[in-house]
Scaffold this active site. Structure first.
Site: not given
Ligand code: SAM
Length: 352
Positions: A217-220, A236, A256, A272, A301
């Site tokens: 999320a949001p989906g890039g 997500d 998860d 990501d 990271k």
């Molecule tokens: N790649 C995405 C984009 O381009 O829009 C952005 C991702 S954002 C940096 C990180 C995402 O990881 C967040 O939306 C967060 O909700 C999700 N996240 C963190 N821990 C998670 C988990 N254990 N399971 C699923 N999603 C997780």
């Protein structure tokens, strides 16, 4: 030549310094590094008069994680008068081996970017003056480079055509797609361009492939996969962009990412998630050793300190686990232009 100038993201000078010192020593070209924080470049200085040429012959540029671009230094010019920049550049390049073309570059800092006007103005007179010195592309193994710190302080050198970033500044210029839901969409696009050799991209990235996007999320990143015609499972808890969901190519699972298991093998896994890098690497290791995906792109990271050391440890462990599982793989990692405090890694089957 003794010095090699390497550019990097401003703030990561100590990391590229540690990386190049280790890798140069392992390649049999020991030396030390001159660097200043936040300058966006470092200078590696070998102990032998031809250390820099040896190093670019022995060390594949693609193995450097924190480097953007590099050049063997011919001369560091510091002018007292701004009037004539062309003559010292000609003089330096006249003394070196055959080259074709010339890149005018600058560090990726605010000061550096403000120099792009100057470099554009200089292009025409400099290129005209250089052309008698140039060899045909087939005969020249080098492209000339002038790296500007200011109008009267610049480094002149040569970049090996076959062992450097194909982009002058070390990264492709990408445009934010208007329908993509986040800026980070460009990270995945850049990762594919930087980490997968050009001749393999169309073989690895194809319409109708199946993909999983962990932390989507949001989906890039999902947008990139959808844009290439793939079917995507987006994992997500957060909400996905409505336009993407309307494409009919995305299944959103509020699960998860660390426990999700695909029902069958997918082509692509992308991830990501902002998490401890060792934890993400372990998750990737599980997917790859269990054969749940063929290709993976993921972010790690960076810690606040000793970033190179930690990255090196994590990637060494990942390689060891893939080796122990008998997997024939290729792995490429880079600190991308569109990355923040992170690096991006690609793993896929070893090309035959
Ligand atoms: N790649 C995405 C984009 O381009 O829009 C952005 C991702 S954002 C940096 C990180 C995402 O990881 C967040 O939306 C967060 O909700 C999700 N996240 C963190 N821990 C998670 C988990 N254990 N399971 C699923 N999603 C997780």
């Amino acid at each position: 030549m003794q010095q090699l100038l390497i550019t990097c993201r401003a703030g990561l000078e100590s990391d590229i310094a540690a990386e190049i010192q280790g890798k140069a020593a392992a390649a049999g070209v020991p030396g030390f590094v001159r660097a200043q924080a936040n300058q966006g470049f470092i200078v590696f200085e070998g102990y032998q008069p031809d250390s820099a040429e040896h190093l670019v012959q022995r060390l594949p540029f693609s193995e450097l994680i924190f480097a953007r671009q590099w050049m063997v230094v011919l001369s560091h010019v510091q002018l007292e008068e701004k009037a004539d920049r062309v003559s010292p550049i000609l003089e330096a390049l006249g003394s070196g081996p055959a080259f074709h073309g010339c890149w005018l570059t600058f560090p990726d800092t605010n000061d550096g970017k403000s120099l792009s006007r100057l470099t554009r103005k200089l292009e025409r007179p400099l290129f005209k003056a250089l052309s008698p010195l140039e060899k045909s592309p087939g005969k020249a193994g080098w492209v000339a480079q002038v790296f500007f710190l200011s109008g009267d302080d610049f480094w002149v050198g040569l970049t090996p055509v076959k062992n450097a970033s194909p982009w002058e500044l070390g990264y492709p210029r990408l445009r934010q797609p208007s329908t993509a839901p986040s800026r980070s969409t460009l990270k995945l696009e850049e990762a594919w361009l930087q980490l997968i050799p050009e001749h393999l991209r169309a073989i690895y990235i194809k319409p109708f492939q199946k993909a999983v996007d962990l932390g989507a999320a949001p989906g890039g990143w999902t947008w990139q996969l959808v844009h290439r015609g793939m079917q995507v499972v987006a994992v997500d808890n957060g909400p996905m962009d409505k336009g993407l969901m309307d494409s009919g190519q995305v299944t959103h699972l509020r699960e998860d990412a660390f426990t999700y298991k695909p029902p069958r093998q997918v082509d692509w896994l992308v991830c990501d998630i902002v998490e401890k890098p060792a934890r993400v690497a372990e998750l990737m290791e599980r997917w790859l050793t269990k054969g749940w995906c063929r290709f993976a792109v993921f972010n790690l990271k960076l810690p606040m300190k000793k970033r190179w050391q930690e990255v090196d440890q994590i990637l060494t462990r990942l390689r060891d686990e893939l080796d122990a599982a008998g997997i024939q793989y290729q792995l490429a990692a880079r600190q991308l232009y569109h990355d923040r405090e992170e690096i991006t890694v690609f793993v896929g089957p070893k090309p035959v």
